[in-house]
Design an enzyme around this catalytic site. Structure first.
Site, PDB file in Angstrom:
ATOM      1  N   THR A 161      67.789   6.784 -15.307  1.00 47.74           N
ATOM      2  CA  THR A 161      68.417   7.589 -16.357  1.00 47.74           C
ATOM      3  C   THR A 161      69.366   8.639 -15.785  1.00 47.74           C
ATOM      4  O   THR A 161      70.501   8.804 -16.254  1.00 47.74           O
ATOM      5  CB  THR A 161      67.333   8.353 -17.158  1.00 47.74           C
ATOM      6  OG1 THR A 161      66.102   7.647 -17.093  1.00 47.74           O
ATOM      7  CG2 THR A 161      67.759   8.611 -18.564  1.00 47.74           C
ATOM      8  N   HIS A 215      64.249   8.328 -24.103  1.00 45.02           N
ATOM      9  CA  HIS A 215      63.339   7.295 -23.596  1.00 45.02           C
ATOM     10  C   HIS A 215      62.677   6.552 -24.757  1.00 45.02           C
ATOM     11  O   HIS A 215      61.743   5.769 -24.548  1.00 45.02           O
ATOM     12  CB  HIS A 215      62.238   7.912 -22.719  1.00 45.02           C
ATOM     13  CG  HIS A 215      62.727   8.445 -21.401  1.00 45.02           C
ATOM     14  ND1 HIS A 215      63.608   7.761 -20.612  1.00 45.02           N
ATOM     15  CD2 HIS A 215      62.435   9.589 -20.731  1.00 45.02           C
ATOM     16  CE1 HIS A 215      63.853   8.474 -19.509  1.00 45.02           C
ATOM     17  NE2 HIS A 215      63.154   9.582 -19.569  1.00 45.02           N
ATOM     18  N   GLN A 262      75.986   8.290  -4.889  1.00 41.19           N
ATOM     19  CA  GLN A 262      75.033   7.610  -4.004  1.00 41.19           C
ATOM     20  C   GLN A 262      73.785   8.486  -3.838  1.00 41.19           C
ATOM     21  O   GLN A 262      73.852   9.724  -3.934  1.00 41.19           O
ATOM     22  CB  GLN A 262      75.675   7.278  -2.660  1.00 41.19           C
ATOM     23  CG  GLN A 262      76.760   6.199  -2.764  1.00 41.19           C
ATOM     24  CD  GLN A 262      76.307   4.943  -3.515  1.00 41.19           C
ATOM     25  OE1 GLN A 262      75.304   4.329  -3.173  1.00 41.19           O
ATOM     26  NE2 GLN A 262      77.033   4.574  -4.580  1.00 41.19           N
ATOM     27  N   PHE A 263      72.670   7.833  -3.568  1.00 37.43           N
ATOM     28  CA  PHE A 263      71.369   8.500  -3.545  1.00 37.43           C
ATOM     29  C   PHE A 263      71.380   9.792  -2.703  1.00 37.43           C
ATOM     30  O   PHE A 263      70.965  10.856  -3.179  1.00 37.43           O
ATOM     31  CB  PHE A 263      70.300   7.523  -3.027  1.00 37.43           C
ATOM     32  CG  PHE A 263      68.918   8.107  -3.004  1.00 37.43           C
ATOM     33  CD1 PHE A 263      68.138   8.122  -4.147  1.00 37.43           C
ATOM     34  CD2 PHE A 263      68.402   8.664  -1.840  1.00 37.43           C
ATOM     35  CE1 PHE A 263      66.859   8.671  -4.138  1.00 37.43           C
ATOM     36  CE2 PHE A 263      67.132   9.219  -1.820  1.00 37.43           C
ATOM     37  CZ  PHE A 263      66.356   9.221  -2.965  1.00 37.43           C
ATOM     38  N   MET A 318      73.282  12.619  -4.383  1.00 37.43           N
ATOM     39  CA  MET A 318      72.591  13.181  -5.552  1.00 37.43           C
ATOM     40  C   MET A 318      71.339  13.945  -5.135  1.00 37.43           C
ATOM     41  O   MET A 318      70.971  14.938  -5.764  1.00 37.43           O
ATOM     42  CB  MET A 318      72.220  12.062  -6.540  1.00 37.43           C
ATOM     43  CG  MET A 318      73.408  11.634  -7.393  1.00 37.43           C
ATOM     44  SD  MET A 318      72.982  10.382  -8.621  1.00 37.43           S
ATOM     45  CE  MET A 318      71.857  11.264  -9.714  1.00 37.43           C
ATOM     46  N   ARG A 369      64.801  -1.353 -15.260  1.00 38.19           N
ATOM     47  CA  ARG A 369      64.447  -1.483 -13.842  1.00 38.19           C
ATOM     48  C   ARG A 369      63.259  -2.428 -13.724  1.00 38.19           C
ATOM     49  O   ARG A 369      62.384  -2.428 -14.616  1.00 38.19           O
ATOM     50  CB  ARG A 369      64.062  -0.093 -13.321  1.00 38.19           C
ATOM     51  CG  ARG A 369      63.797  -0.038 -11.838  1.00 38.19           C
ATOM     52  CD  ARG A 369      63.503   1.389 -11.378  1.00 38.19           C
ATOM     53  NE  ARG A 369      63.528   1.486  -9.934  1.00 38.19           N
ATOM     54  CZ  ARG A 369      63.279   2.592  -9.243  1.00 38.19           C
ATOM     55  NH1 ARG A 369      63.002   3.722  -9.893  1.00 38.19           N
ATOM     56  NH2 ARG A 369      63.327   2.591  -7.936  1.00 38.19           N
ATOM     57  N   SER A 382      57.610   4.346  -9.309  1.00 41.45           N
ATOM     58  CA  SER A 382      58.374   5.579  -9.511  1.00 41.45           C
ATOM     59  C   SER A 382      57.686   6.472 -10.555  1.00 41.45           C
ATOM     60  O   SER A 382      57.569   7.693 -10.379  1.00 41.45           O
ATOM     61  CB  SER A 382      59.793   5.217  -9.955  1.00 41.45           C
ATOM     62  OG  SER A 382      60.576   6.368 -10.069  1.00 41.45           O
ATOM     63  N   LYS A 410      63.023   7.877  -3.512  1.00 46.80           N
ATOM     64  CA  LYS A 410      63.491   6.878  -2.538  1.00 46.80           C
ATOM     65  C   LYS A 410      64.738   6.130  -3.012  1.00 46.80           C
ATOM     66  O   LYS A 410      65.570   5.749  -2.204  1.00 46.80           O
ATOM     67  CB  LYS A 410      62.387   5.853  -2.257  1.00 46.80           C
ATOM     68  CG  LYS A 410      61.271   6.376  -1.392  1.00 46.80           C
ATOM     69  CD  LYS A 410      60.459   5.226  -0.837  1.00 46.80           C
ATOM     70  CE  LYS A 410      59.300   5.730   0.007  1.00 46.80           C
ATOM     71  NZ  LYS A 410      58.377   4.629   0.340  1.00 46.80           N
ATOM     72  N   GLY A 411      64.792   5.850  -4.301  1.00 45.20           N
ATOM     73  CA  GLY A 411      65.967   5.162  -4.843  1.00 45.20           C
ATOM     74  C   GLY A 411      66.159   3.751  -4.322  1.00 45.20           C
ATOM     75  O   GLY A 411      67.288   3.294  -4.157  1.00 45.20           O
ATOM     76  N   LYS A 457      62.075   6.508 -15.629  1.00 46.24           N
ATOM     77  CA  LYS A 457      62.195   6.173 -14.198  1.00 46.24           C
ATOM     78  C   LYS A 457      63.009   4.926 -13.903  1.00 46.24           C
ATOM     79  O   LYS A 457      62.890   4.329 -12.828  1.00 46.24           O
ATOM     80  CB  LYS A 457      60.811   6.056 -13.506  1.00 46.24           C
ATOM     81  CG  LYS A 457      59.860   7.171 -13.772  1.00 46.24           C
ATOM     82  CD  LYS A 457      60.498   8.522 -13.730  1.00 46.24           C
ATOM     83  CE  LYS A 457      60.890   8.991 -12.347  1.00 46.24           C
ATOM     84  NZ  LYS A 457      61.636  10.280 -12.430  1.00 46.24           N
TER      85      LYS A 457
HETATM   86  P1  A3P Z   1      62.332   6.437  -7.181  1.00 45.03           P
HETATM   87  O1  A3P Z   1      61.181   7.247  -7.655  1.00 45.03           O
HETATM   88  O2  A3P Z   1      61.978   5.006  -6.973  1.00 45.03           O
HETATM   89  O3  A3P Z   1      63.000   7.017  -5.980  1.00 45.03           O
HETATM   90  P2  A3P Z   1      65.018   8.527 -13.892  1.00 45.03           P
HETATM   91  O4  A3P Z   1      66.276   9.275 -13.684  1.00 45.03           O
HETATM   92  O5  A3P Z   1      65.081   7.502 -14.977  1.00 45.03           O
HETATM   93  O6  A3P Z   1      63.842   9.443 -13.997  1.00 45.03           O
HETATM   94  O7  A3P Z   1      64.784   7.616 -12.586  1.00 45.03           O
HETATM   95  C1  A3P Z   1      64.470   8.185 -11.363  1.00 45.03           C
HETATM   96  C2  A3P Z   1      64.511   7.115 -10.312  1.00 45.03           C
HETATM   97  O8  A3P Z   1      65.885   6.769 -10.073  1.00 45.03           O
HETATM   98  C3  A3P Z   1      63.948   7.598  -8.976  1.00 45.03           C
HETATM   99  O9  A3P Z   1      63.434   6.424  -8.350  1.00 45.03           O
HETATM  100  C4  A3P Z   1      65.220   8.086  -8.299  1.00 45.03           C
HETATM  101  O10 A3P Z   1      65.118   8.215  -6.911  1.00 45.03           O
HETATM  102  C5  A3P Z   1      66.180   6.979  -8.710  1.00 45.03           C
HETATM  103  N1  A3P Z   1      67.578   7.371  -8.538  1.00 45.03           N
HETATM  104  C6  A3P Z   1      68.214   8.410  -9.090  1.00 45.03           C
HETATM  105  N2  A3P Z   1      69.478   8.483  -8.638  1.00 45.03           N
HETATM  106  C7  A3P Z   1      69.640   7.439  -7.781  1.00 45.03           C
HETATM  107  C8  A3P Z   1      70.723   6.970  -6.972  1.00 45.03           C
HETATM  108  N3  A3P Z   1      71.878   7.609  -6.939  1.00 45.03           N
HETATM  109  N4  A3P Z   1      70.518   5.880  -6.217  1.00 45.03           N
HETATM  110  C9  A3P Z   1      69.335   5.221  -6.225  1.00 45.03           C
HETATM  111  N5  A3P Z   1      68.275   5.626  -6.977  1.00 45.03           N
HETATM  112  C10 A3P Z   1      68.428   6.725  -7.734  1.00 45.03           C
END
Ligand code: A3P
Length: 300
Positions: A55, A114, A235-236, A239, A136, A144, A263-264, A52
């Site tokens: 990745t 991981h 950007q969030f 994606m 993070r 998250s 939420k990102g 989280k």
């Molecule tokens: P949140 O749960 O806080 O929204 P991983 O890929 O390591 O599992 O991490 C997932 C986390 O990264 C999630 O956080 C996800 O929303 C966030 N994330 C993925 N892509 C993102 C982006 N483009 N911008 C901001 N956050 C992003």
């Protein structure tokens, strides 16, 4: 990976187990011998994170940097978790990550893990592979992970928030202690120069700047126009809309509980921690995070 969400049996939630001193589940240890014998190639790029920490975000950035121009069809047909296999995953109904990594047709191969640093298969070090570690801040990372564990059937039950927080502090979540993870990878940087250590918060603050740093580390030279396009695409909101990056095609997640792209944000922890929980957490954090050179930002 043969993944048919319609047919795929949903794996059952596993128990946490102690594996060489790290909390794990059998979904990430069943294939241990094979994973440890993984044959890395010198140009493989390993993306390592505590779960989280961003990745998927960095996986997608790298995939676009390397293949966005040369293989645009990847972007519309192959989910990111197949383009960048998860090395240690071994769950029913999907091909083990190690096999998928072996079969990757790309050069370089982008592989995610991981694992805490001591679990990384030795051939990655022997081949002097490039590695990118994404970290993070602890508070957002827990929040998250808490939501993810609720919606992901291959994770142990999350339980309630207070007990989750306690287990995080004790290192009793899958892939072990966040504190050890981020610190041990950080220390590794001192002896292994092919490691780029980056922060989720920096990516949120200035994605373009972090992409420039990545290009520098990877020895890639893209035009300003291409980099700008990638910065926009990752950007969030983009994606989250994109079926190939939002995990909506992955079988073992319940999007009714939470979305993967949730939420990102930096600072969402403020919506979860009480003031008392935050203070207690900070006291405990200070005791565990002694290295003055490793600094996280829990707000930007
Ligand atoms: P949140 O749960 O806080 O929204 P991983 O890929 O390591 O599992 O991490 C997932 C986390 O990264 C999630 O956080 C996800 O929303 C966030 N994330 C993925 N892509 C993102 C982006 N483009 N911008 C901001 N956050 C992003």
């Amino acid at each position: 990976m043969s993944l048919d969400p319609e047919k795929a049996a949903v794996p059952s939630r596993p128990e946490l187990l102690d594996f060489h001193g790290v909390s794990m589940t059998h979904y990430f240890t069943d294939n241990w011998e094979n994973i440890q014998n993984f044959q890395a190639r010198p140009d493989d790029v390993l993306i390592a994170t505590y779960p989280k920490a961003g990745t998927t975000w960095v996986s997608y950035i790298l995939d676009l940097l390397y293949f966005g121009k040369t293989a645009p069809e990847r972007q519309t047909s192959i989910p990111i978790y197949q383009r960048v296999p998860f090395l240690e995953i071994a769950i029913p109904s999907i091909e083990p990550g190690k096999d998928l990594a072996d079969k990757l047709p790309t050069s370089p191969r982008l592989i995610k893990t991981h694992f805490p640093v001591q679990f990384v298969p030795k051939s990655f070090w022997e081949q002097n592979c490039r590695m990118i570690y994404v970290a993070r801040n602890a508070k957002d990372n827990i929040v998250s992970f808490f939501h993810f564990d609720q919606m992901t059937m291959i994770q142990p039950e999350a339980g309630d928030w207070t007990s989750y927080l306690q287990r995080f502090k004790e290192g009793k979540l899958v892939f072990g202690s966040w504190y050890d993870h981020v610190n041990d990878w950080w220390k590794k940087k001192q002896t292994y120069s092919n490691l780029h250590y980056m922060f989720f918060e920096d990516l949120v603050e200035d994605t373009g700047r972090e992409i420039d740093k990545l290009c520098c580390f990877l020895g890639l030279s893209l035009s300003a126009e291409d980099k700008k396009q990638i910065t926009g695409g990752v950007q969030f909101d983009n994606m989250k809309k994109n079926k190939m990056t939002n995990y909506s095609t992955f079988p073992a997640m319940d999007f009714k509980i939470s979305t993967f792209m949730r939420k990102g944000k930096v600072g969402d922890w403020k919506n979860h921690f009480t003031v008392a929980q935050s203070e207690e957490f900070d006291d405990d954090y200070k005791k565990k995070m002694k290295d003055p050179t490793l600094n996280f930002r829990s707000e930007i």
